[in-house]
Design a protein around this motif. Structure first.
Motif, PDB file in Angstrom:
ATOM      1  N   ARG A 182      18.597  -8.903  41.530  1.00 26.09           N
ATOM      2  CA  ARG A 182      18.148  -8.316  40.259  1.00 26.09           C
ATOM      3  C   ARG A 182      18.400  -9.287  39.099  1.00 26.09           C
ATOM      4  N   GLN A 183      19.518  -9.989  39.168  1.00 22.30           N
ATOM      5  CA  GLN A 183      19.837 -10.973  38.134  1.00 22.30           C
ATOM      6  C   GLN A 183      18.787 -12.080  38.093  1.00 22.30           C
ATOM      7  N   ARG A 184      18.421 -12.617  39.266  1.00 18.31           N
ATOM      8  CA  ARG A 184      17.425 -13.690  39.306  1.00 18.31           C
ATOM      9  C   ARG A 184      16.074 -13.212  38.778  1.00 18.31           C
ATOM     10  N   ALA A 185      15.717 -11.973  39.126  1.00 20.45           N
ATOM     11  CA  ALA A 185      14.441 -11.425  38.646  1.00 20.45           C
ATOM     12  C   ALA A 185      14.446 -11.300  37.124  1.00 20.45           C
ATOM     13  N   ALA A 186      15.556 -10.829  36.568  1.00 16.86           N
ATOM     14  CA  ALA A 186      15.653 -10.678  35.117  1.00 16.86           C
ATOM     15  C   ALA A 186      15.637 -12.039  34.420  1.00 16.86           C
ATOM     16  N   GLU A 187      16.333 -13.015  35.015  1.00 16.92           N
ATOM     17  CA  GLU A 187      16.358 -14.358  34.428  1.00 16.92           C
ATOM     18  C   GLU A 187      14.971 -14.997  34.434  1.00 16.92           C
ATOM     19  N   GLY A 188      14.169 -14.672  35.439  1.00 15.66           N
ATOM     20  CA  GLY A 188      12.840 -15.259  35.548  1.00 15.66           C
ATOM     21  C   GLY A 188      11.750 -14.464  34.863  1.00 15.66           C
ATOM     22  N   TYR A 189      12.128 -13.430  34.077  1.00 19.54           N
ATOM     23  CA  TYR A 189      11.128 -12.548  33.471  1.00 19.54           C
ATOM     24  C   TYR A 189      10.150 -13.322  32.586  1.00 19.54           C
ATOM     25  N   GLU A 190      10.687 -14.123  31.672  1.00 19.78           N
ATOM     26  CA  GLU A 190       9.807 -14.820  30.725  1.00 19.78           C
ATOM     27  C   GLU A 190       8.919 -15.826  31.452  1.00 19.78           C
ATOM     28  N   GLN A 191       9.506 -16.557  32.396  1.00 17.85           N
ATOM     29  CA  GLN A 191       8.712 -17.529  33.161  1.00 17.85           C
ATOM     30  C   GLN A 191       7.622 -16.828  33.961  1.00 17.85           C
ATOM     31  N   PHE A 192       7.961 -15.666  34.536  1.00 13.14           N
ATOM     32  CA  PHE A 192       6.979 -14.884  35.297  1.00 13.14           C
ATOM     33  C   PHE A 192       5.838 -14.424  34.384  1.00 13.14           C
ATOM     34  N   ARG A 193       6.194 -13.917  33.211  1.00 10.82           N
ATOM     35  CA  ARG A 193       5.185 -13.411  32.285  1.00 10.82           C
ATOM     36  C   ARG A 193       4.254 -14.518  31.798  1.00 10.82           C
ATOM     37  N   LYS A 194       4.815 -15.719  31.605  1.00 14.18           N
ATOM     38  CA  LYS A 194       4.036 -16.796  31.010  1.00 14.18           C
ATOM     39  C   LYS A 194       3.447 -17.765  32.035  1.00 14.18           C
ATOM     40  N   ALA A 195       3.535 -17.436  33.316  1.00 12.69           N
ATOM     41  CA  ALA A 195       2.922 -18.292  34.335  1.00 12.69           C
ATOM     42  C   ALA A 195       1.432 -18.436  34.015  1.00 12.69           C
ATOM     43  N   PRO A 196       0.921 -19.666  33.882  1.00 16.59           N
ATOM     44  CA  PRO A 196      -0.451 -19.865  33.377  1.00 16.59           C
ATOM     45  C   PRO A 196      -1.534 -19.131  34.160  1.00 16.59           C
ATOM     46  N   ARG A 197      -1.485 -19.188  35.489  1.00 15.22           N
ATOM     47  CA  ARG A 197      -2.558 -18.554  36.264  1.00 15.22           C
ATOM     48  C   ARG A 197      -2.538 -17.039  36.082  1.00 15.22           C
ATOM     49  N   ARG A 198      -1.340 -16.483  36.081  1.00 13.17           N
ATOM     50  CA  ARG A 198      -1.221 -15.046  35.845  1.00 13.17           C
ATOM     51  C   ARG A 198      -1.677 -14.696  34.430  1.00 13.17           C
ATOM     52  N   THR A 199      -1.370 -15.557  33.485  1.00 13.24           N
ATOM     53  CA  THR A 199      -1.762 -15.322  32.095  1.00 13.24           C
ATOM     54  C   THR A 199      -3.275 -15.379  31.930  1.00 13.24           C
ATOM     55  N   LEU A 200      -3.932 -16.290  32.633  1.00 16.86           N
ATOM     56  CA  LEU A 200      -5.400 -16.351  32.569  1.00 16.86           C
ATOM     57  C   LEU A 200      -6.024 -15.058  33.072  1.00 16.86           C
ATOM     58  N   ARG A 201      -5.480 -14.522  34.168  1.00 12.24           N
ATOM     59  CA  ARG A 201      -6.016 -13.254  34.692  1.00 12.24           C
ATOM     60  C   ARG A 201      -5.757 -12.121  33.704  1.00 12.24           C
ATOM     61  N   ARG A 202      -4.590 -12.162  33.061  1.00 15.52           N
ATOM     62  CA  ARG A 202      -4.268 -11.125  32.077  1.00 15.52           C
ATOM     63  C   ARG A 202      -5.229 -11.191  30.894  1.00 15.52           C
ATOM     64  N   ILE A 203      -5.517 -12.381  30.422  1.00 12.34           N
ATOM     65  CA  ILE A 203      -6.453 -12.539  29.296  1.00 12.34           C
ATOM     66  C   ILE A 203      -7.820 -11.972  29.653  1.00 12.34           C
ATOM     67  N   GLU A 205       6.495  -9.459  18.482  1.00 10.64           N
ATOM     68  CA  GLU A 205       7.803  -8.821  18.303  1.00 10.64           C
ATOM     69  C   GLU A 205       8.177  -8.011  19.537  1.00 10.64           C
ATOM     70  N   ALA A 206       7.212  -7.274  20.072  1.00 12.20           N
ATOM     71  CA  ALA A 206       7.479  -6.456  21.259  1.00 12.20           C
ATOM     72  C   ALA A 206       7.815  -7.330  22.458  1.00 12.20           C
ATOM     73  N   GLU A 207       7.092  -8.439  22.617  1.00  9.10           N
ATOM     74  CA  GLU A 207       7.338  -9.330  23.750  1.00  9.10           C
ATOM     75  C   GLU A 207       8.699 -10.011  23.618  1.00  9.10           C
ATOM     76  N   ALA A 208       9.063 -10.409  22.402  1.00 11.42           N
ATOM     77  CA  ALA A 208      10.379 -11.012  22.177  1.00 11.42           C
ATOM     78  C   ALA A 208      11.489 -10.022  22.500  1.00 11.42           C
ATOM     79  N   ASP A 209      11.266  -8.759  22.169  1.00 11.84           N
ATOM     80  CA  ASP A 209      12.243  -7.721  22.481  1.00 11.84           C
ATOM     81  C   ASP A 209      12.376  -7.529  23.988  1.00 11.84           C
ATOM     82  N   ARG A 210      11.246  -7.575  24.706  1.00  8.07           N
ATOM     83  CA  ARG A 210      11.292  -7.434  26.161  1.00  8.07           C
ATOM     84  C   ARG A 210      12.045  -8.599  26.807  1.00  8.07           C
TER      85      ARG A 210
END
Length: 330
Positions: free
Chosen positions: A169-190, A85-90
């Protein structure tokens, strides 16, 4: 007047019962509270989905009571949102920012174009090469026109820079979800989250042992354990979806000594296989791409640990020899 300071993980730390001009803001702002226009309340920024900052809350409550206010403090750590829920809100708020920044960029671009056209209109009224005639009755107007042209051009440049800024700033905001879910970054986060979870579990075991067999629990540790478990499961689902779409999660099982691993555009011979990485010749040997063998290590035997989330490909020694032979015959 009764002031309510309320904290929950789902809503953060907020103040209720205050009105503009009652003096509350001037008191609590010294203790970490700010006015938040998006919700029209006083509160502590970035306090949602986090434990209460009791040192701020208690200090603000004490200062308000000293000023003559009646203050009630309520902290409910169990009232929280799920991580999904928190991630969907972000993500939703990022989409809102992207739309808002797009408007800012468009407005700035329009102002830039308008100023540019205005400057040219003024300049078009001046004959080509016409100097300012000092002492002539046209001198004052001519100097005023020069100032208008200069101001228009400066405004156009300034607004163009603003448009570029807001577009970024617009491009950064549009790419937020893709940035968060990038697989390699997600593996490091896990991996980081799993380390945090192990620390929490260790502290829980220590507290239980200190309780001499009694059920000793720390509420914050219990909640943090739940949050971390939930968040890890969420990101593991993201990786599972990425794997369905063709992303490869590399591990120790995929390599053996003598294989070749790709980092960027360079292939490195695997010197050793570790639990979370492979040891390769130092990456400075591979500047410019190509293939780096163990015998190519020219840096006094220096090596490099390449974690599995940094791997972009694997070849066995035989596959590498075949690829090199094929490239020389082409």
């Amino acid at each position: 007047m009764t002031i309510e300071i309320i904290h929950s993980r789902s809503e953060g730390t907020l103040i209720e019962g205050s009105a503009k001009g009652d003096g509350v803001y001037e008191i609590v702002r010294r203790h970490g509270f700010r006015y938040m226009p998006s919700i029209g309340q006083l509160g502590i920024r970035q306090s949602r989905d986090r434990a209460a900052k009791t040192w701020y809350i208690n200090a603000a409550a004490a200062a308000l009571r000293e000023a003559g206010f009646e203050v009630n403090v309520t902290i409910d750590e169990s009232n929280r949102r799920s991580f999904a829920e928190a991630e969907a809100d972000r993500v939703e708020r990022a989409e809102g920012r992207a739309e808002r920044f797009s408007g800012y960029a468009d407005n700035a671009a329009n102002r830039s174009e308008s100023a540019y056209q205005h400057g040219h209109q003024v300049a078009d009224g001046i004959p080509m090469g016409q100097p300012i005639l000092v002492g002539h009755h046209s001198e004052r107007r001519a100097r005023r026109d020069v100032e208008r042209i200069d101001h228009a051009m400066r405004t156009s440049i300034s607004e163009s820079e603003k448009a570029s800024y807001w577009s970024g700033r617009q491009r950064a905001a549009e790419g937020y979800e893709q940035f968060r879910k990038a697989p390699r970054r997600t593996l490091r986060r896990i991996e980081r989250l799993q380390a945090d979870l192990r620390r929490v579990q260790r502290r829980q075991r220590e507290e239980s042992a200190e309780g001499s067999g009694r059920d000793v629990t720390n509420q914050e540790l219990v909640i943090r354990h739940e949050e971390l478990t939930e968040e890890i499961a969420y990101w593991e689902a993201v990786i599972a979806e990425a794997e369905k779409n063709g992303f490869k999660v590399w591990s120790k099982a995929d390599f053996k000594k003598g294989d070749f691993v790709r980092r960027g555009k360079t292939w490195f011979e695997v010197l050793r296989v570790n639990a979370k990485s492979v040891t390769i010749p130092h990456i400075h040997n591979g500047i410019g791409g190509g293939v780096v063998r163990a015998s190519d290590n020219k840096l006094d035997g220096w090596t490099w640990l390449l974690t599995y989330d940094e791997v972009f490909g694997r070849r066995s020694a035989e596959e590498m020899e075949a690829a090199l032979a094929a490239s020389t015959t082409e």
